[in-house]
Design a protein around this motif. Structure first.
Motif, PDB file in Angstrom:
ATOM      1  N   ALA A 137       0.817  -1.213   0.000  1.00 58.80           N
ATOM      2  CA  ALA A 137       0.000   0.000   0.000  1.00 58.80           C
ATOM      3  C   ALA A 137       0.854   1.268   0.000  1.00 58.80           C
ATOM      4  CB  ALA A 137      -0.962  -0.010   1.191  1.00 58.80           C
ATOM      5  N   PRO A 138       1.723   1.424  -1.000  1.00 53.49           N
ATOM      6  CA  PRO A 138       2.580   2.605  -1.044  1.00 53.49           C
ATOM      7  C   PRO A 138       1.843   3.840  -1.557  1.00 53.49           C
ATOM      8  CG  PRO A 138       2.972   1.267  -2.971  1.00 53.49           C
ATOM      9  CD  PRO A 138       1.988   0.502  -2.119  1.00 53.49           C
ATOM     10  N   ASP A 162      -7.017  -5.967   4.193  1.00 52.93           N
ATOM     11  CA  ASP A 162      -8.383  -5.698   3.738  1.00 52.93           C
ATOM     12  C   ASP A 162      -9.095  -4.648   4.589  1.00 52.93           C
ATOM     13  OD1 ASP A 162      -8.936  -7.142   6.042  1.00 52.93           O
ATOM     14  OD2 ASP A 162     -10.256  -8.598   5.071  1.00 52.93           O
ATOM     15  N   GLN A 163      -8.485  -4.234   5.714  1.00 50.55           N
ATOM     16  CA  GLN A 163      -9.042  -3.170   6.539  1.00 50.55           C
ATOM     17  C   GLN A 163      -8.353  -1.827   6.279  1.00 50.55           C
ATOM     18  OE1 GLN A 163     -11.793  -3.937   8.541  1.00 50.55           O
ATOM     19  NE2 GLN A 163     -11.530  -5.814   7.336  1.00 50.55           N
ATOM     20  N   ASP A 164      -7.512  -1.771   5.283  1.00 51.10           N
ATOM     21  CA  ASP A 164      -6.809  -0.529   4.941  1.00 51.10           C
ATOM     22  C   ASP A 164      -7.684   0.307   4.016  1.00 51.10           C
ATOM     23  OD1 ASP A 164      -5.113   1.520   4.279  1.00 51.10           O
ATOM     24  OD2 ASP A 164      -3.580   0.256   3.347  1.00 51.10           O
ATOM     25  N   ALA A 165      -8.504   1.151   4.616  1.00 53.03           N
ATOM     26  CA  ALA A 165      -9.426   1.979   3.830  1.00 53.03           C
ATOM     27  C   ALA A 165      -8.711   3.151   3.172  1.00 53.03           C
ATOM     28  CB  ALA A 165     -10.546   2.492   4.732  1.00 53.03           C
ATOM     29  N   GLN A 166      -7.512   3.456   3.643  1.00 55.45           N
ATOM     30  CA  GLN A 166      -6.792   4.627   3.159  1.00 55.45           C
ATOM     31  C   GLN A 166      -6.089   4.380   1.826  1.00 55.45           C
ATOM     32  OE1 GLN A 166      -3.626   5.859   5.739  1.00 55.45           O
ATOM     33  NE2 GLN A 166      -3.207   7.751   4.614  1.00 55.45           N
ATOM     34  N   LEU A 167      -5.248   3.351   1.787  1.00 56.74           N
ATOM     35  CA  LEU A 167      -4.403   3.161   0.613  1.00 56.74           C
ATOM     36  C   LEU A 167      -4.463   1.768  -0.001  1.00 56.74           C
ATOM     37  CD1 LEU A 167      -1.180   5.135   1.603  1.00 56.74           C
ATOM     38  CD2 LEU A 167      -2.555   5.510  -0.437  1.00 56.74           C
ATOM     39  N   GLU A 169      -6.906  -0.479  -1.463  1.00 55.48           N
ATOM     40  CA  GLU A 169      -7.508  -0.622  -2.795  1.00 55.48           C
ATOM     41  C   GLU A 169      -7.031   0.468  -3.744  1.00 55.48           C
ATOM     42  OE1 GLU A 169      -9.322  -2.856  -4.161  1.00 55.48           O
ATOM     43  OE2 GLU A 169      -9.903  -4.141  -2.484  1.00 55.48           O
ATOM     44  N   ALA A 170      -6.794   1.670  -3.227  1.00 61.57           N
ATOM     45  CA  ALA A 170      -6.359   2.774  -4.079  1.00 61.57           C
ATOM     46  C   ALA A 170      -5.015   2.489  -4.723  1.00 61.57           C
ATOM     47  CB  ALA A 170      -6.302   4.067  -3.271  1.00 61.57           C
ATOM     48  N   SER A 171      -4.071   1.989  -3.942  1.00 64.68           N
ATOM     49  CA  SER A 171      -2.765   1.677  -4.510  1.00 64.68           C
ATOM     50  C   SER A 171      -2.851   0.477  -5.449  1.00 64.68           C
ATOM     51  CB  SER A 171      -1.739   1.419  -3.402  1.00 64.68           C
ATOM     52  OG  SER A 171      -2.116   0.323  -2.599  1.00 64.68           O
ATOM     53  N   PHE A 172      -3.671  -0.499  -5.084  1.00 68.76           N
ATOM     54  CA  PHE A 172      -3.813  -1.684  -5.936  1.00 68.76           C
ATOM     55  C   PHE A 172      -4.391  -1.332  -7.302  1.00 68.76           C
ATOM     56  CE2 PHE A 172      -6.634  -5.145  -7.438  1.00 68.76           C
ATOM     57  CZ  PHE A 172      -5.635  -6.012  -7.861  1.00 68.76           C
ATOM     58  N   SER A 173      -5.295  -0.371  -7.346  1.00 73.00           N
ATOM     59  CA  SER A 173      -5.926  -0.004  -8.621  1.00 73.00           C
ATOM     60  C   SER A 173      -4.904   0.478  -9.638  1.00 73.00           C
ATOM     61  CB  SER A 173      -6.992   1.081  -8.399  1.00 73.00           C
ATOM     62  OG  SER A 173      -6.398   2.301  -8.004  1.00 73.00           O
ATOM     63  N   ASN A 174      -3.788   1.008  -9.170  1.00 69.36           N
ATOM     64  CA  ASN A 174      -2.716   1.432 -10.068  1.00 69.36           C
ATOM     65  C   ASN A 174      -1.673   0.331 -10.257  1.00 69.36           C
ATOM     66  OD1 ASN A 174      -3.637   4.216 -10.409  1.00 69.36           O
ATOM     67  ND2 ASN A 174      -3.072   4.500  -8.269  1.00 69.36           N
ATOM     68  N   LEU A 175      -1.298  -0.313  -9.182  1.00 71.09           N
ATOM     69  CA  LEU A 175      -0.245  -1.337  -9.245  1.00 71.09           C
ATOM     70  C   LEU A 175      -0.672  -2.583 -10.012  1.00 71.09           C
ATOM     71  CD1 LEU A 175       1.063  -1.092  -5.566  1.00 71.09           C
ATOM     72  CD2 LEU A 175       2.230  -0.274  -7.624  1.00 71.09           C
ATOM     73  N   LYS A 187      -6.204 -10.709   5.487  1.00 66.91           N
ATOM     74  CA  LYS A 187      -7.503 -10.601   6.133  1.00 66.91           C
ATOM     75  C   LYS A 187      -7.386 -10.027   7.546  1.00 66.91           C
ATOM     76  CE  LYS A 187      -9.479 -12.485   2.587  1.00 66.91           C
ATOM     77  NZ  LYS A 187     -10.283 -11.649   1.658  1.00 66.91           N
ATOM     78  N   GLY A 188      -8.261  -9.076   7.848  1.00 71.57           N
ATOM     79  CA  GLY A 188      -8.313  -8.492   9.184  1.00 71.57           C
ATOM     80  C   GLY A 188      -7.177  -7.545   9.505  1.00 71.57           C
ATOM     81  N   ALA A 189      -6.350  -7.223   8.524  1.00 69.77           N
ATOM     82  CA  ALA A 189      -5.184  -6.367   8.752  1.00 69.77           C
ATOM     83  C   ALA A 189      -5.421  -4.983   8.180  1.00 69.77           C
ATOM     84  CB  ALA A 189      -3.941  -6.983   8.125  1.00 69.77           C
ATOM     85  N   GLY A 190      -4.829  -3.996   8.825  1.00 73.38           N
ATOM     86  CA  GLY A 190      -4.972  -2.611   8.396  1.00 73.38           C
ATOM     87  C   GLY A 190      -3.811  -2.161   7.536  1.00 73.38           C
ATOM     88  N   HIS A 191      -3.518  -0.857   7.582  1.00 71.28           N
ATOM     89  CA  HIS A 191      -2.487  -0.281   6.721  1.00 71.28           C
ATOM     90  C   HIS A 191      -1.113  -0.910   6.977  1.00 71.28           C
ATOM     91  CE1 HIS A 191      -0.667   2.502   4.008  1.00 71.28           C
ATOM     92  NE2 HIS A 191      -0.027   3.166   4.966  1.00 71.28           N
ATOM     93  N   PRO A 192      -0.634  -0.987   8.230  1.00 74.56           N
ATOM     94  CA  PRO A 192       0.634  -1.694   8.477  1.00 74.56           C
ATOM     95  C   PRO A 192       0.373  -3.186   8.682  1.00 74.56           C
ATOM     96  CG  PRO A 192      -0.059  -0.624  10.491  1.00 74.56           C
ATOM     97  CD  PRO A 192      -1.135  -0.348   9.464  1.00 74.56           C
TER      98      PRO A 192
END
Length: 212
Positions: A137-138, A162-167, A169-175, A187-192
């Motif tokens: 999620a860079p 999958d709990q990283d609402a910030q970056l 899916e957004a980073s994945f859409s480009n990567l 699963k169940g993990a946030g940004h870090p």
């Protein structure tokens, strides 16, 4: 049981003024080193996190030389002046010099969050110096085109929680445009996510590296 060496050091990097960069490294104490891994970090973190969560030790036990640097202005590199402002792309030459000074080429780069401003220019402009790329999620993924990503043939493992609402899916859409990529959603993990579930993170990491 594999014995692991862990040490600290400093390296002077071109374009990084006032103070050298601090780094930690680990490696197997005996036997052949299979590959070199460079660990970057996010804005609230440092190389200490890779030591505390066991990633430095895990990589060494897998036969890797692992180097975790403190990015300019952060951690124990806080006196080093960064080559770009947060959120702007740093010159690709920054990581080129890091890898040359520390003799890491060809290198596997693990790049969470903030460190995308350093790793992505390096990846796009110098893919010949990378053995693999593991973005977590860079930031700054929107600063390159799908065509630029498609030109990168380096094996890549895109990781996010999958709990990283910030970056996430957004980073994945480009990567997702990277030509040779696989995806691991924790699963169940946030940004870090590598801190939220170190065991799952290490399984993903070692399985991917074993295929290189």
């Amino acid at each position: 049981m594999c014995e692991v060496e862990v040490s600290d050091g400093n390296v002077q990097v071109e374009g990084c003024t006032f103070s050298p960069l601090f780094y930690r490294q680990s490696r197997p104490s005996s036997g052949e080193t299979k590959m070199s891994v460079l660990l970057l970090h996010g804005i609230r973190f440092s190389s200490q996190n890779w030591l505390d969560n066991g990633t430095l030790h895990t990589l060494a036990k897998a036969g890797c030389r692992a180097v975790a640097i403190d990015l300019p202005g952060l951690g124990r590199s806080e006196l080093a002046k960064a080559p770009a402002k947060v959120g702007e792309l740093a010159p690709a030459s920054f990581l080129v010099d890091v890898c040359e000074q520390l003799q890491l080429n060809p290198v596997v780069v693990i790049s969470p969050s903030l460190s995308g401003m350093y790793s992505l220019p390096f990846l796009i402009q110098h893919q010949n110096l990378l053995r693999a790329y593991i973005p977590v999620a860079p930031i700054c993924t929107d600063k390159f085109t799908p065509e630029q990503y498609q030109s990168v043939k380096v094996a890549s493992l895109i990781v996010y929680g999958d709990q990283d609402a910030q970056l996430g899916e957004a980073s994945f859409s480009n990567l997702r445009h990277l030509a040779n990529h696989s995806v691991a959603v924790m699963k169940g993990a946030g940004h870090p996510c590598y801190l939220d579930d170190p065991d799952a993170w290490h399984r993903l990491l070692i399985e991917f590296l074993a295929k290189l």
